[in-house]
Design an enzyme around this catalytic site. Sequence first.
Site, PDB file in Angstrom:
ATOM      1  N   LYS A   1      -6.152  10.065  -0.760  1.00 26.71           N
ATOM      2  CA  LYS A   1      -6.993  11.109  -0.179  1.00 26.71           C
ATOM      3  C   LYS A   1      -6.218  12.346   0.279  1.00 26.71           C
ATOM      4  O   LYS A   1      -6.762  13.460   0.281  1.00 26.71           O
ATOM      5  CB  LYS A   1      -7.774  10.543   1.002  1.00 26.71           C
TER       6      LYS A   1
ATOM      7  N   SER B   1      -6.106   2.336  -4.762  1.00 26.04           N
ATOM      8  CA  SER B   1      -6.350   3.653  -4.166  1.00 26.04           C
ATOM      9  C   SER B   1      -6.016   3.757  -2.691  1.00 26.04           C
ATOM     10  O   SER B   1      -5.874   4.860  -2.169  1.00 26.04           O
ATOM     11  CB  SER B   1      -7.812   4.062  -4.386  1.00 26.04           C
TER      12      SER B   1
END
Length: 407
Positions: free
Chosen positions: A57, A307
Amino acid sequence: MTVSSDLVTLAEIEAARHLLAGVTRLTPVEPSRPLTAKLGGPAWLKCENLQRAGSFKVRGAYVRLARLSAEERRRGVVAASAGNHAQGVALAAGLLGISSTVYMPHGAPLPKIAATKGYGAAVEFAGSTVDEALVAAKEFAERTGAVFIHPFDHPDVIAGQGTVALEILEQVPEVKTVITGVGGGGLISGLAVGIKALRPDVRVIGVQAADAAAFPPSLAQGRPVRLENFGTIADGIAVGRPGDITFEHVAKLVDEVVTVTEEDISRALLMLLERGKMVVEPAGSVGVAALLAGVVTVRTPVVAVLSGGNIDPMLMLRVIEHGLAAAGRYLTFTVRCGDRPGHLAKLLTYIAEQGANVVDVAHRRQDSRLQLGEVELGLSVETRGSEHSDRLVNALRSAGYTVTFGV
């Protein structure tokens, strides 16, 4: 596959990579022996769980904030997130000298809250889902003039996330399939742009938790569709509606979107921890979960993107136990036997002789279904897998014990 002019471009991703130089890490790509054995060909893990702030992110957040004007920077920024976008925005804002406020849903993981505050953001709480926190963040932006930083539905964010694609293609140039988790769609949109522009032969596959899967019905109807109810242990991808921009990218560029169950996710987390020595959060493991569960057919070499790695230790404990149970290695059942001295010792000895390890024993005597002088024992045992569990249960029943489940 033709990329329309309204999608993010490869040039934008390459420019984002230039912005991120010296800010983000080139995360490693590690081989996965269990997945390679399962798939019959090379399988790799792109370890964004080792990225700064614990997830991919920060890539999109930094690109978005770095492109704000001086006047926008003075107004500060506001974001909404269950944790990873929050940390990415907080870290990026701190690096750029911008004040930040982050709205998080009530019940957000405590380590993610603490980390977000640690990076310098002011944390507020609103609602029980990311969607509800998004509403509160937008209201804050309108009230104060702060710039709202969307977690996925913005070209700069997508471009930043797309830098993962450039790294994968350089690290595993022979790759045939890339698979990743999908929440709002920012990461897979960026991945798809970069990969399809440079290697249109590579398949891009998205994975959602079955209990929070907004993309399959949205793709079926040709527009973003909001889920009425959703919930999953994979809080990082628990998004009730695809973004307008990300939906267009996924609809045009992504080859397939599949779903996995909570049990599939638990098994994947356990495998990654036990065999890969990787600490991964549930949302970060869903690509691996899909490969292990066989819900998608892939060409190898395949790269699964891990992720994120920001998992609450308490959740990890529960997930490990759930994963052991899903793999048949943690068995919970009840047994009835005589409530006399020596009977419990005899039962436990018999279980040990079958090669199982007793973790917990609970007695229940006050039950109208029990006969006088009878006790019901709730047992939790560790086994070596489903076959061993079946042998244990059959052996107990053959020895005259009444074994039941779900009581």
